[in-house]
Design an enzyme around this catalytic site. Sequence first.
Site, PDB file in Angstrom:
ATOM      1  N   ASP A  44      -7.402   3.770  -4.354  1.00 17.77           N
ATOM      2  CA  ASP A  44      -7.972   2.690  -5.155  1.00 17.77           C
ATOM      3  C   ASP A  44      -7.495   2.774  -6.604  1.00 17.77           C
ATOM      4  O   ASP A  44      -7.334   1.756  -7.275  1.00 17.77           O
ATOM      5  CB  ASP A  44      -9.506   2.722  -5.083  1.00 17.77           C
ATOM      6  CG  ASP A  44     -10.109   1.355  -5.378  1.00 17.77           C
ATOM      7  OD1 ASP A  44      -9.643   0.358  -4.779  1.00 17.77           O
ATOM      8  OD2 ASP A  44     -11.017   1.271  -6.216  1.00 17.77           O
ATOM      9  N   CYS A 135     -11.263  -9.648  -4.239  1.00 14.46           N
ATOM     10  CA  CYS A 135     -11.444  -8.230  -4.571  1.00 14.46           C
ATOM     11  C   CYS A 135     -12.700  -8.046  -5.418  1.00 14.46           C
ATOM     12  O   CYS A 135     -13.601  -7.293  -5.072  1.00 14.46           O
ATOM     13  CB  CYS A 135     -10.238  -7.699  -5.339  1.00 14.46           C
ATOM     14  SG  CYS A 135      -8.713  -8.552  -4.996  1.00 14.46           S
ATOM     15  N   TYR A 139     -16.472  -6.731  -3.989  1.00 13.48           N
ATOM     16  CA  TYR A 139     -17.006  -5.456  -4.494  1.00 13.48           C
ATOM     17  C   TYR A 139     -18.338  -5.679  -5.209  1.00 13.48           C
ATOM     18  O   TYR A 139     -19.250  -4.865  -5.101  1.00 13.48           O
ATOM     19  CB  TYR A 139     -16.009  -4.765  -5.434  1.00 13.48           C
ATOM     20  CG  TYR A 139     -15.080  -3.820  -4.707  1.00 13.48           C
ATOM     21  CD1 TYR A 139     -14.373  -4.239  -3.584  1.00 13.48           C
ATOM     22  CD2 TYR A 139     -14.893  -2.508  -5.127  1.00 13.48           C
ATOM     23  CE1 TYR A 139     -13.514  -3.385  -2.913  1.00 13.48           C
ATOM     24  CE2 TYR A 139     -14.036  -1.641  -4.451  1.00 13.48           C
ATOM     25  CZ  TYR A 139     -13.346  -2.090  -3.343  1.00 13.48           C
ATOM     26  OH  TYR A 139     -12.508  -1.244  -2.676  1.00 13.48           O
ATOM     27  N   TYR A 165     -20.345  -1.227  -9.491  1.00 15.51           N
ATOM     28  CA  TYR A 165     -20.027  -2.540  -8.922  1.00 15.51           C
ATOM     29  C   TYR A 165     -21.216  -3.495  -8.874  1.00 15.51           C
ATOM     30  O   TYR A 165     -21.033  -4.689  -8.649  1.00 15.51           O
ATOM     31  CB  TYR A 165     -19.331  -2.370  -7.565  1.00 15.51           C
ATOM     32  CG  TYR A 165     -17.962  -1.735  -7.756  1.00 15.51           C
ATOM     33  CD1 TYR A 165     -16.936  -2.470  -8.340  1.00 15.51           C
ATOM     34  CD2 TYR A 165     -17.725  -0.405  -7.440  1.00 15.51           C
ATOM     35  CE1 TYR A 165     -15.693  -1.883  -8.587  1.00 15.51           C
ATOM     36  CE2 TYR A 165     -16.494   0.192  -7.677  1.00 15.51           C
ATOM     37  CZ  TYR A 165     -15.480  -0.562  -8.255  1.00 15.51           C
ATOM     38  OH  TYR A 165     -14.260   0.020  -8.506  1.00 15.51           O
ATOM     39  N   GLU A 207      -8.795  -6.854   2.005  1.00 13.24           N
ATOM     40  CA  GLU A 207      -9.968  -6.055   1.633  1.00 13.24           C
ATOM     41  C   GLU A 207     -10.476  -5.282   2.845  1.00 13.24           C
ATOM     42  O   GLU A 207     -10.786  -4.101   2.756  1.00 13.24           O
ATOM     43  CB  GLU A 207     -11.089  -6.952   1.074  1.00 13.24           C
ATOM     44  CG  GLU A 207     -10.902  -7.317  -0.388  1.00 13.24           C
ATOM     45  CD  GLU A 207     -10.922  -6.095  -1.308  1.00 13.24           C
ATOM     46  OE1 GLU A 207     -11.820  -5.255  -1.165  1.00 13.24           O
ATOM     47  OE2 GLU A 207     -10.027  -5.979  -2.151  1.00 13.24           O
TER      48      GLU A 207
HETATM   49  C1  LIG Z   1      -9.293  -2.551  -2.894  1.00 14.14           C
HETATM   50  C2  LIG Z   1     -10.148  -2.957  -4.026  1.00 14.14           C
HETATM   51  N1  LIG Z   1     -10.628  -4.203  -4.069  1.00 14.14           N
HETATM   52  C3  LIG Z   1     -11.406  -4.605  -5.103  1.00 14.14           C
HETATM   53  C4  LIG Z   1     -11.744  -3.744  -6.124  1.00 14.14           C
HETATM   54  C5  LIG Z   1     -12.640  -4.181  -7.243  1.00 14.14           C
HETATM   55  O1  LIG Z   1     -12.020  -4.159  -8.442  1.00 14.14           O
HETATM   56  C6  LIG Z   1     -11.215  -2.440  -6.047  1.00 14.14           C
HETATM   57  N2  LIG Z   1     -11.483  -1.517  -6.999  1.00 14.14           N
HETATM   58  N3  LIG Z   1     -10.435  -2.080  -4.994  1.00 14.14           N
END
Ligand SMILES: Cc1ncc(CO)c(N)n1
Length: 224
Positions: A44, A135, A139, A165, A207
């Site tokens: 990530d 994304c 989240y 988040y 995702e």
């Molecule tokens: C894969 C992924 N999607 C969304 C976010 C949110 O920023 C993240 N950190 N990572």
Amino acid sequence: MTFSQRLYKKLQPIWRKNHAHPFVQGIGDGTLDSDKFRFFMIQDYLYLIDYAKLFAIGAVKANDLNTMGKFAELLDSTMNEEMSLHREYAKKFNISLEELENAEPAPTTLAYTHYMLAAGQSGSLAELVAALLPCMWSYNEIGTELNLRPGASEHELYGEWISMYSSSEFTELTNWCIGLLDELAEGKPQSELDKLEEIFLHTTRFEYMFWDMAYHQQMWPTDE
Ligand SMILES: Cc1ncc(CO)c(N)n1
């Protein structure tokens, strides 16, 4: 119904699969194997390096100073708040910053980030926002939903992830991006709306793949 609401509704079956994924559920109930989480944080982090670049491209493509400033804020908050969460986790896992930054991307990470960057670089500002929105939005929704579980945000390892988040700052930035997509979609011909929908669908699917990749700690299948 707004354009973004329409996309959101249409793609609910995939969004619900994201929420139901054992990786996400494991963060929520605190049972996720910490090795899987470690793998996820590294991937990530690599993802966010490229994701932050999308915000920089957004600042270049913005048509007014307010939008440009907001992308600058998104770039700043990604690099200095969201990624510092990852840097803190790296410390806990004894991963050096160098190791973190220079880790090898998994194929799904590579495919996802390159797809987004291509959409952001070659397309309109609306296409860029369609690529990055699932994304943030998912989240934020996952964080908010998990935060409703008693004790989840106090979990020793996963609590801070949930707090980040579900935070009001992350929610506010997400809502701004949703509003921007709707604004940019207004008055666009159907062919362009279809293109936006297609991009939004692709990153929504990515995702899911990202959760699954992390859960199975999936690198290249050839082992070399
Ligand atoms: C894969 C992924 N999607 C969304 C976010 C949110 O920023 C993240 N950190 N990572």
